[in-house]
Each structure stands twice: as structure tokens, then as C-alpha cells.
Design an enzyme around this catalytic site. Structure first.
Site, PDB file in Angstrom:
ATOM      1  CB  ALA A   1     122.930 -78.189  72.171  1.00 46.03           C
TER       2      ALA A   1
ATOM      3  N   GLY B   1     123.756 -74.454  68.410  1.00 46.60           N
ATOM      4  CA  GLY B   1     124.285 -73.708  69.551  1.00 46.60           C
ATOM      5  C   GLY B   1     125.668 -73.133  69.265  1.00 46.60           C
TER       6      GLY B   1
ATOM      7  CD  GLU C   1     121.137 -70.959  69.142  1.00 49.30           C
ATOM      8  OE1 GLU C   1     121.501 -72.057  69.616  1.00 49.30           O
ATOM      9  OE2 GLU C   1     119.972 -70.539  69.230  1.00 49.30           O
TER      10      GLU C   1
ATOM     11  CD  GLU D   1     119.674 -75.142  66.293  1.00 50.04           C
ATOM     12  OE1 GLU D   1     119.648 -74.870  65.069  1.00 50.04           O
ATOM     13  OE2 GLU D   1     120.448 -74.587  67.093  1.00 50.04           O
TER      14      GLU D   1
HETATM   15  C1  3H9 Z   1     121.259 -77.226  69.331  1.00 48.20           C
HETATM   16  O1  3H9 Z   1     122.346 -76.770  69.124  1.00 48.20           O
HETATM   17  C2  3H9 Z   1     120.239 -76.566  70.210  1.00 48.20           C
HETATM   18  C3  3H9 Z   1     120.586 -75.139  70.465  1.00 48.20           C
HETATM   19  O2  3H9 Z   1     119.875 -74.319  69.571  1.00 48.20           O
HETATM   20  C4  3H9 Z   1     120.315 -74.592  71.819  1.00 48.20           C
HETATM   21  C5  3H9 Z   1     119.735 -75.369  72.895  1.00 48.20           C
HETATM   22  C6  3H9 Z   1     119.429 -74.576  74.143  1.00 48.20           C
HETATM   23  N1  3H9 Z   1     125.822 -83.761  70.031  1.00 48.20           N
HETATM   24  O3  3H9 Z   1     127.740 -86.843  61.893  1.00 48.20           O
HETATM   25  P1  3H9 Z   1     129.036 -87.466  62.220  1.00 48.20           P
HETATM   26  C7  3H9 Z   1     128.346 -87.187  67.150  1.00 48.20           C
HETATM   27  S1  3H9 Z   1     120.797 -78.701  68.674  1.00 48.20           S
HETATM   28  C8  3H9 Z   1     126.298 -84.964  70.368  1.00 48.20           C
HETATM   29  O4  3H9 Z   1     129.236 -88.903  61.900  1.00 48.20           O
HETATM   30  P2  3H9 Z   1     130.335 -85.804  60.282  1.00 48.20           P
HETATM   31  C9  3H9 Z   1     127.689 -88.198  66.226  1.00 48.20           C
HETATM   32  O5  3H9 Z   1     126.658 -88.875  66.885  1.00 48.20           O
HETATM   33  C10 3H9 Z   1     122.251 -79.262  67.817  1.00 48.20           C
HETATM   34  N2  3H9 Z   1     126.928 -85.778  69.487  1.00 48.20           N
HETATM   35  O6  3H9 Z   1     130.264 -86.634  61.627  1.00 48.20           O
HETATM   36  C11 3H9 Z   1     128.855 -89.099  65.886  1.00 48.20           C
HETATM   37  O7  3H9 Z   1     129.057 -89.971  66.970  1.00 48.20           O
HETATM   38  P3  3H9 Z   1     129.602 -91.435  66.709  1.00 48.20           P
HETATM   39  C12 3H9 Z   1     122.433 -78.566  66.538  1.00 48.20           C
HETATM   40  C13 3H9 Z   1     127.079 -85.341  68.236  1.00 48.20           C
HETATM   41  O8  3H9 Z   1     131.713 -85.303  60.175  1.00 48.20           O
HETATM   42  C14 3H9 Z   1     130.036 -88.138  65.841  1.00 48.20           C
HETATM   43  O9  3H9 Z   1     129.633 -86.982  66.581  1.00 48.20           O
HETATM   44  N3  3H9 Z   1     123.517 -79.159  65.818  1.00 48.20           N
HETATM   45  C15 3H9 Z   1     126.595 -84.098  67.818  1.00 48.20           C
HETATM   46  O10 3H9 Z   1     129.746 -86.574  59.156  1.00 48.20           O
HETATM   47  C16 3H9 Z   1     130.418 -87.713  64.443  1.00 48.20           C
HETATM   48  O11 3H9 Z   1     129.254 -87.232  63.780  1.00 48.20           O
HETATM   49  C17 3H9 Z   1     123.334 -80.179  64.985  1.00 48.20           C
HETATM   50  O12 3H9 Z   1     122.241 -80.639  64.781  1.00 48.20           O
HETATM   51  C18 3H9 Z   1     125.937 -83.277  68.775  1.00 48.20           C
HETATM   52  N4  3H9 Z   1     125.464 -82.063  68.462  1.00 48.20           N
HETATM   53  O13 3H9 Z   1     129.357 -84.562  60.491  1.00 48.20           O
HETATM   54  C19 3H9 Z   1     124.570 -80.729  64.317  1.00 48.20           C
HETATM   55  N5  3H9 Z   1     126.877 -83.929  66.512  1.00 48.20           N
HETATM   56  O14 3H9 Z   1     130.911 -91.292  66.047  1.00 48.20           O
HETATM   57  C20 3H9 Z   1     124.543 -82.207  64.331  1.00 48.20           C
HETATM   58  C21 3H9 Z   1     127.531 -85.041  66.123  1.00 48.20           C
HETATM   59  O15 3H9 Z   1     129.630 -92.054  68.066  1.00 48.20           O
HETATM   60  N6  3H9 Z   1     125.730 -82.770  63.785  1.00 48.20           N
HETATM   61  N7  3H9 Z   1     127.656 -85.894  67.161  1.00 48.20           N
HETATM   62  O16 3H9 Z   1     128.567 -92.084  65.822  1.00 48.20           O
HETATM   63  C22 3H9 Z   1     125.987 -82.850  62.453  1.00 48.20           C
HETATM   64  O17 3H9 Z   1     125.245 -82.357  61.631  1.00 48.20           O
HETATM   65  C23 3H9 Z   1     127.205 -83.588  62.022  1.00 48.20           C
HETATM   66  O18 3H9 Z   1     127.585 -84.445  63.078  1.00 48.20           O
HETATM   67  C24 3H9 Z   1     128.432 -82.699  61.671  1.00 48.20           C
HETATM   68  C25 3H9 Z   1     129.667 -83.602  61.438  1.00 48.20           C
HETATM   69  C26 3H9 Z   1     128.103 -81.915  60.398  1.00 48.20           C
HETATM   70  C27 3H9 Z   1     128.758 -81.744  62.777  1.00 48.20           C
END
Ligand code: 3H9
Length: 694
Positions: free
Chosen positions: A66, A105, A108, A128
Site C-alpha cells: 500500500a 498489499g 495480497e 506490515e
Molecule cells: C500495506 O501494504 C498494507 C496492506 O496490507 C493493506 C492495507 C489495506 N509507500 O526503501 P527504499 C518509498 S503496508 C510509499 O529506499 P529500497 C521510500 O520512502 C505496506 N512509499 O528502497 C523511498 O522514498 P524516497 C507494506 C514507499 O530499494 C523510496 O520509496 N509494504 C513505500 O531500499 C525507495 O524506498 C512495505 O512495508 C510504500 N509502501 O527498498 C514495504 N515503500 O526515495 C515498504 C517505499 O523519497 N518498503 N517507499 O526516500 C520497503 O520495504 C522498501 O522500500 C523496498 C525497497 C524493499 C520496497
């Protein structure tokens, strides 16, 4: 190709429709992505020329979850549930084609599809929990139906992703594919069509749930197994409850229960803090005057001066990621001892099954020990980790200066000394920077990179990049005594000592911090680190700490001698010691202090408010770039509970006015200038603002 929204395209390859999500950087499920998927699916389903649908992503990853920036804002249609409903109910097979990370998400979405294929280096997870949430779009109901209850619980409560081979084995993906992913997804869909495979809806599966139905011990055992690592967090328990619901309730009712549990978390202070921290951590990587395109030196070889505990630990970090590292010591004996400890550390990890013996040998093979200082000549970064004494450091740096490559980055692992003075011992102070590792250096994630007055942008960019490369969380700080973390810790230490003299006992003080969420309090921490270290430093400086000095005079140096502030059994379990209580009471009496009962609330305020106050000074002096950097330092370096965000976030949540006024109250009572609020704290409190909305 039709653009459905700005981030979703619809294309057709023969009878297979392809929906491509393109929402850089991580294809998060922002409103326009959900809208695009929903409209695209509707079109594909109603198009008689289409018989199957593939969902694939452009860029570096499949949907990573998400859009976290949307949390806390009014919900915008269509909801993710609406999107998943249309996918799952599609009369035409929907195949997810996955690369990068299918997270939250994103995973999902794939679980609502009828099939999943992925490339071999794809990863699958529901992280999450790390945001204080649970998978709120059916993940808690669908994942256990696919991979089984125990695996699903462990994936969701750890939040760690699994690799494609494991996902295949667990039935989470149907096939591992290579070559062009869209083509592979289309080929899989074609095969499903030609074999007339029935549409498989995960919601209809029951065998893996039936296997644990009527066995509450499965959940009881799981809860017990994660109790320690999940202490204080709210999300893990809600995840377990949601999976219990998956087992005991029909799918639709289970989804409703998941929703309730999700909303409870979404509104919880713990999740707000953890979501804040997610962005704080990423923000710490950004340095306004050192933009991302600043050239950083590529580190192909490293050198560490000093084979002591810190030097050995630092060297391990490089070997762990495949970078050859030379460790230099003066005496062969000290070198052998240091490298022996490194080997023992690796072998312990191997004995716990987290490394193979081949890995141990490979890593040891990357660490070269020598007594020849000239061996640093080919290193791209030289990290000094010798005794914490200025003359020694300067001598070492003068030597490094003569031998190191002209473009090498020269780093000092000092925790207290002036990096500028150290740099002045070289002819190239612009190449010098502090890299303050935390003990044990091979374990602790925090790295305080200390910017000297003359540190070049390349030196800074390199220290930040190499920090990330060796799996640390680097935070840039300025030159001041104790830098950021220890400078704040010192304030806490002053009050801890006063509290026991005024009436509290070490175990009460420690319990208050443990209950707050720290792994341990200051006295238990002292016993773990060894009380003799501080004692020796105090003696050298002619400083006294009456209780600690008396404890050390008895040879009680902490855990390693079986006694310190606590008594320890052979398993190092602590118990409060009446002998220590007597020492404390005696010292109070000698100092003319009338002991009194001290409440837990007062203890907490007196330990933590001075840290916040020091944080305000640090910010005003620009020793940290931002308040959130201080929080990152405290979470990764000192065990501040992430579900409380960090000291500055926590202070904001209390309200700075209330915090400041409590400090003034202590000042009125004690007359102690220690409690003078920092000017920044005063200004923000007066303006009704917080550190984070400055
Ligand atoms: C969810 O899904 C809830 C659901 O169950 C259902 C709800 C109803 N959103 O980490 P990075 C940005 S909860 C917005 O440096 P990497 C991050 O801030 C979500 N922004 O890259 C950064 O911005 P900036 C569950 C996001 O390659 C840029 O992207 N998912 C999101 O080292 C690059 O990120 C997670 O918790 C997001 N979801 O790692 C996954 N994700 O460049 C969270 C990232 O401006 N994300 N950004 O600073 C991660 O774990 C890592 O970002 C990922 C990439 C592994 C994907």
C-alpha cells in the site's frame, strides 16, 4: 497499449490482456494504481477477445505494498478490497507475474489472483508488522490457506520476505520463470487456458486450516515462541488473532475480523510511531549539501588499524559483504588474538545454523592480518580503531597519511575525540571522516558518520554509501563530545546516578526503562559492558562517582566478574544484591541525603527528559541534521523501542510545553541548573510546536 491511469496500462497479446503497473519507485498501491487496476480489469473482463489477464510491473519491483503516505488521510476509492474482489471474481484467469519484491498489499494482490509466477530472485513477504500493522487486504486470511498456519504466522510476525525457491516449495508461487517476465506470464496464462485449468480461488482452500482446527496449542506455542522479540509491540498479537479467525470463521467473516484488527492498529500510537520511523530512516540517508549524485569512492578493498574488539568487529562487516579487508596490528600476538576472536564469532554463528563452515572459511579468507603497516597502501578506505587517546590517534593518522592511496577515505572510529584534531595530523584533512561504530560492531546497525570541518563531500558520500553497503544505518552527525548518541546518553546517566542516591534502587530504575521498552536499563547495561572501563577513565580524569567507584573497588566489574550492580548466577541471570543496596544507602547517608520513595513516573521523566533537552541543543548546534536523525540513532544504537518512534518523536507526542514545564518543576525543587530548558525547547514549547514540525 491503452493508458488506463497515469500508472496503469492495458495491452493485449493475442487473447491475453496485460495490465502493467508503473508507479516508481516501488509501485506502491496509490489511488491511481488501484483505479487503474480496477478499470483495466473491468475492461479486460468485458472484452470478448480477452480470455486471460496478466498483472505485471515495470521498473525495479512488483508492487511493494500500500502507499504508506496515504495512511491517516481520508480513504480514496476504489479501496484495495474492491480491486481484490474484482480480480478474484474474474471469470477469466488472472496471473500475477512477479519480479523484485511482492510485499504487503502487493503480495495480497497476487493472493487474489488465480495463479502466480515469479523470477528466481523475486521475494515475497508481508512486512506490515514492521509498520505496526497487519496485512489488511485479506493477507491474514489467504496466506495461511496457501502456506499453512505456522509458516504464515512466522512470515507475518517476522515481516521478513521469503525467496522464490521457498515460495515455490510452500505453494505460494506456481512456477519460477526466466526470460522476459511479461512473455512468461502470458505463456503461463496460455497454458492455463489450453489445459482448461479450473480457476483456483485461495478463499476456497481449507485443508491447511483444517489441519490446525481444534488445536489451540498451535497458537499458544507460537505466541510463546515470539514473546521475547515482540514484547511491547501491538501488531504481532493482532496478527495471531486474525489468523485464529481465519481458522475458526468462514472467509467473509474472517475478513471482517481482519478489518477490525487492522483499523485498531492503524489508529494506534505504536503504528503511527513505526510509520514515522520508516520515513525517518530513509530521510537520514539524505544530506542536503551532498546530493545523491555526489561521486562516492567505490570500495574494493578496506583496511582496519587495530585488531581489538572494535577493529575485529568492523573488519567482519566488510568480509560479510565480500569486501577484502586488511587488519593491521603492532604485535603479532595481539593480531592473532583479535583474528582468533573473529573466527570464534563466525563459528558461533555457524553453530547456530546461520552460516555454513564454508561461509566461515570464505569470510576468514577475505580478512588478512598483518603487522606491516604498508599493507594499507592499496585500501580504498582505512578505518582506524586503536586506543581512544588523542596522541596515539594522531600518530596513527600521520602514518596512514604517508602510506594510504591519495584518494583513499581515512576514517576514525573514535567515540569521543575531536575528529578535526585527528584530521589535522594528516596532509589531507578533507579525506578524513569519523565512522563511529557501536559495540558489538559486527552486530549493531547504527553508524554515526562524523563530519569534520574539512571533510569533503566525496568522503561523506563514501562513508554513507559504504555504511549502507555493509548493512548499517548511517547517520551523519557533527563534531562534539560524545557526538549525538553518547552525548544524550550521558545526560541520562547523570540522573540515573542521582536517582539511586535519592532513594531509588538500580533494579527499580532499570525496570522503569525495561517497561518503557528498552532491552535493559542503565545499571544492567553497565554490568554488561563492564564497570571497570568507566572506572579507569574516571580515575584518569580525577572524576568521582561514589557508588560506582565503591562497587568497582570491590572487584565487582559486572557480568564478567559475576557481580556489579547485580549478582549473577552461572547463566548470567541478575538478582538485586543487598550488599549493593547497603553501599548505596551508606553513600546517601554520607552525602547527607534523606532517601525518599521515588515514583516510576518521576524516574522516567528524569531519565528521558534530559535526553530530549540535550537533543534540542544538538539540533540548535546543527550537530544533527534533523530531529528524526536523532530518533534513528536512538532506535538503532541504544534500543529505544521503535514503537515509541525515538526520543524526539516521543517528546512531541507528550507535548513540548508539558515536558518543558515538568523540567522547570524539577528545577524549582532542586535548584539545579541541570534542568534549564534548552532555548530551542523553550521556543517550540512557547509556540505550541514540536521538534518534527519546526
Ligand atoms: C500495506 O501494504 C498494507 C496492506 O496490507 C493493506 C492495507 C489495506 N509507500 O526503501 P527504499 C518509498 S503496508 C510509499 O529506499 P529500497 C521510500 O520512502 C505496506 N512509499 O528502497 C523511498 O522514498 P524516497 C507494506 C514507499 O530499494 C523510496 O520509496 N509494504 C513505500 O531500499 C525507495 O524506498 C512495505 O512495508 C510504500 N509502501 O527498498 C514495504 N515503500 O526515495 C515498504 C517505499 O523519497 N518498503 N517507499 O526516500 C520497503 O520495504 C522498501 O522500500 C523496498 C525497497 C524493499 C520496497
Amino acid at each position: 497499449m491503452t493508458a488506463i491511469t497515469k500508472s496503469v496500462d492495458l495491452d493485449r497479446r493475442g487473447r491475453v490482456a496485460v495490465l502493467t503497473v508503473n508507479n516508481p519507485p516501488v509501485n506502491a498501491l496509490s489511488q491511481h494504481v488501484r483505479q487503474g487496476l480496477y478499470e483495466g480489469l473491468k475492461q479486460a473482463i468485458s472484452d470478448s477477445a480477452v480470455q486471460a489477464i496478466v498483472i505485471v510491473c515495470a521498473g525495479r519491483t512488483f508492487i511493494a505494498g500500500a502507499d504508506i503516505t496515504e495512511f491517516g488521510k481520508p480513504p480514496a476509492d476504489p479501496s484495495l478490497h474492491t480491486v481484490l474482489d474484482i480480480i478474484e471474481a474474474s471469470p477469466k484467469p488472472v496471473v500475477a507475474a512477479i519480479h523484485g519484491t511482492a510485499l504487503g498489499g502487493g503480495l495480497e494482490v497476487t493472493l487474489a489472483c488465480h495463479s502466480r509466477v515469479g523470477v528466481k530472485d523475486a521475494r515475497f513477504g508481508l512486512p506490515e508488522v514492521k509498520l505496526g500493522l497487519l496485512p489488511g487486504a485479506g493477507g491474514t486470511q489467504r496466506l495461511p490457506r496457501v502456506v499453512g498456519v505456522e509458516k504464515a504466522l512466522s512470515m507475518m510476525v517476522s515481516g521478513d520476505p521469503i525467496r522464490a525457491d521457498e515460495a515455490l516449495k510452500a505453494g505460494l508461487v506456481d512456477e519460477i520463470v526466466d526470460g522476459d517476465l511479461t512473455a512468461a506470464g502470458v505463456a503461463f496464462a496460455e497454458k492455463a487456458l489450453s489445459e482448461k485449468r479450473p480457476l483456483k480461488k485461495i478463499r476456497d482452500l481449507d485443508d491447511k486450516l483444517a489441519a490446525v482446527r481444534g488445536k489451540p496449542e498451535v497458537f499458544a506455542n507460537f505466541r510463546k515462541s515470539v514473546a521475547r522479540q515482540t514484547r511491547g509491540f501491538r501488531a504481532p498479537e493482532n496478527i495471531v488473532k486474525a489468523v485464529e479467525a481465519a481458522v475458526s470463521l468462514p472467509f467473509e467473516t474472517g475478513l471482517k475480523r481482519e478489518r477490525e484488527l487492522f483499523v485498531e492498529l492503524l489508529n494506534s500510537p505504536e503504528s503511527k510511531a513505526q510509520r514515522y520511523f520508516f520515513f525517518a530512516e530513509r530521510e537520514a540517508a539524505k544530506i542536503p549539501d551532498v546530493p545523491p549524485d555526489t561521486p562516492a569512492k567505490e570500495i574494493k578493498k578496506a583496511a582496519v588499524i587495530g585488531a581489538g574488539t572494535m577493529g575485529g568487529g568492523i573488519a567482519m562487516n566488510f568480509a560479510n559483504v565480500g569486501i577484502p579487508v586488511t587488519v593491521v596490528e603492532v604485535q603479532q600476538e595481539a593480531l592473532d588474538r583479535g583474528l582468533g576472536i573473529v573466527r570464534k564469532n563466525y563459528e558461533t554463528t555457524a553453530s547456530r545454523g546461520r552460516l555454513t563452515m564454508a561461509d566461515v572459511e570464505k569470510r576468514m579468507g577475505l580478512i588478512r592480518g598483518t603487522t606491516d603497516f604498508n599493507a594499507i597502501a592499496d585500501a580504498d578506505i582505512v578505518i582506524e580503531a586503536v586506543f581512544e587517546e588523542m596522541p596515539i590517534k594522531k600518530e596513527v593518522f600521520a602514518k596512514i597519511d604517508k602510506i594510504a592511496k591519495p584518494d583513499a577515505v581515512l576514517a576514525t572510529n573514535t567515540s569521543t575525540l575531536d575528529v578535526n584534531e585527528i584530521a589535522s595530523a594528516t596532509s589531507r584533512p578533507e579525506s578524513v571522516i569519523g565512522t563511529h561504530f557501536f559495540s558489538p560492531a559486527n552486530v549493531m546497525r547504527l553508524l554515526e558518520n562524523v563530519r569534520g570541518a574539512k571533510s569533503s563531500k566525496t568522503a561523506i558520500a563514501t562513508a554513507m554509501a559504504v555504511g549502507r553497503r555493509i548493512n548499517k544505518v548511517p547517520v551523519l552527525v557533527g563534531v562534539c563530545y560524545g557526538f549525538v548518541g553518547n552525548r544524550m546518553l550521558h545526560q541520562r546517566g547523570i540522573q540515573a546516578e542521582k536517582l539511586i542516591l535519592e532513594g531509588a534502587l538500580p533494579h527499580q530504575v532499570d525496570r522503569v526503562l525495561y517497561d518503557f521498552g528498552f532491552p535493559m536499563g542503565p545499571f544492567a547495561m553497565g554490568d554488561l559492558a563492564g564497570l571497570d572501563v568507566g572506572w579507569r577513565i574516571r580515575k584518569g580524569r580525577g572524576v568521582k562517582s561514589p557508588v560506582a567507584d565503591r562497587i568497582c573497588e570491590l572487584g565487582r566489574f559486572g557480568q564478567k566478574t559475576g557481580a556489579g550492580y547485580y549478582k549473577y548466577d552461572e547463566k548470567r541471570n541478575p538478582t538485586p544484591d543487598p550488599d549493593v543496596e547497603k553501599i548505596i544507602v551508606d553513600v546517601s547517608t554520607e552525602m547527607g541525603i534523606t532517601r525518599r520513595p521515588i515514583s516510576d513516573e518521576e524516574i522516567l521523566q528524569r531519565l528521558l527528559y534530559p535526553m530530549v533537552n540535550e537533543g534540542a541543543k544538538i539540533l540548535e548546534e546543527k550537530m544533527a541534521l534533523r530531529a528524526s536523525d536523532i530518533d534513528v540513532i536512538w532506535v538503532y544504537g541504544y534500543g529505544w523501542p521503535v514503537y515509541r518512534g525515538g526520543p524526539m518523536f516521543w517528546a512531541d507526542s507528550i507535548g513540548l510545553e508539558a515536558l518543558r514545564d515538568t523540567m522547570l518543576g524539577f528545577q524549582r525543587k532542586t535548584g539545579d541548573a541541570f534542568w534549564t530548558p534548552a532555548p530551542l525547547l523553550n521556543r517550540l514549547a512557547d509556540a505550541g510546536k514540536g521538534f518534527l514540525d519546526r
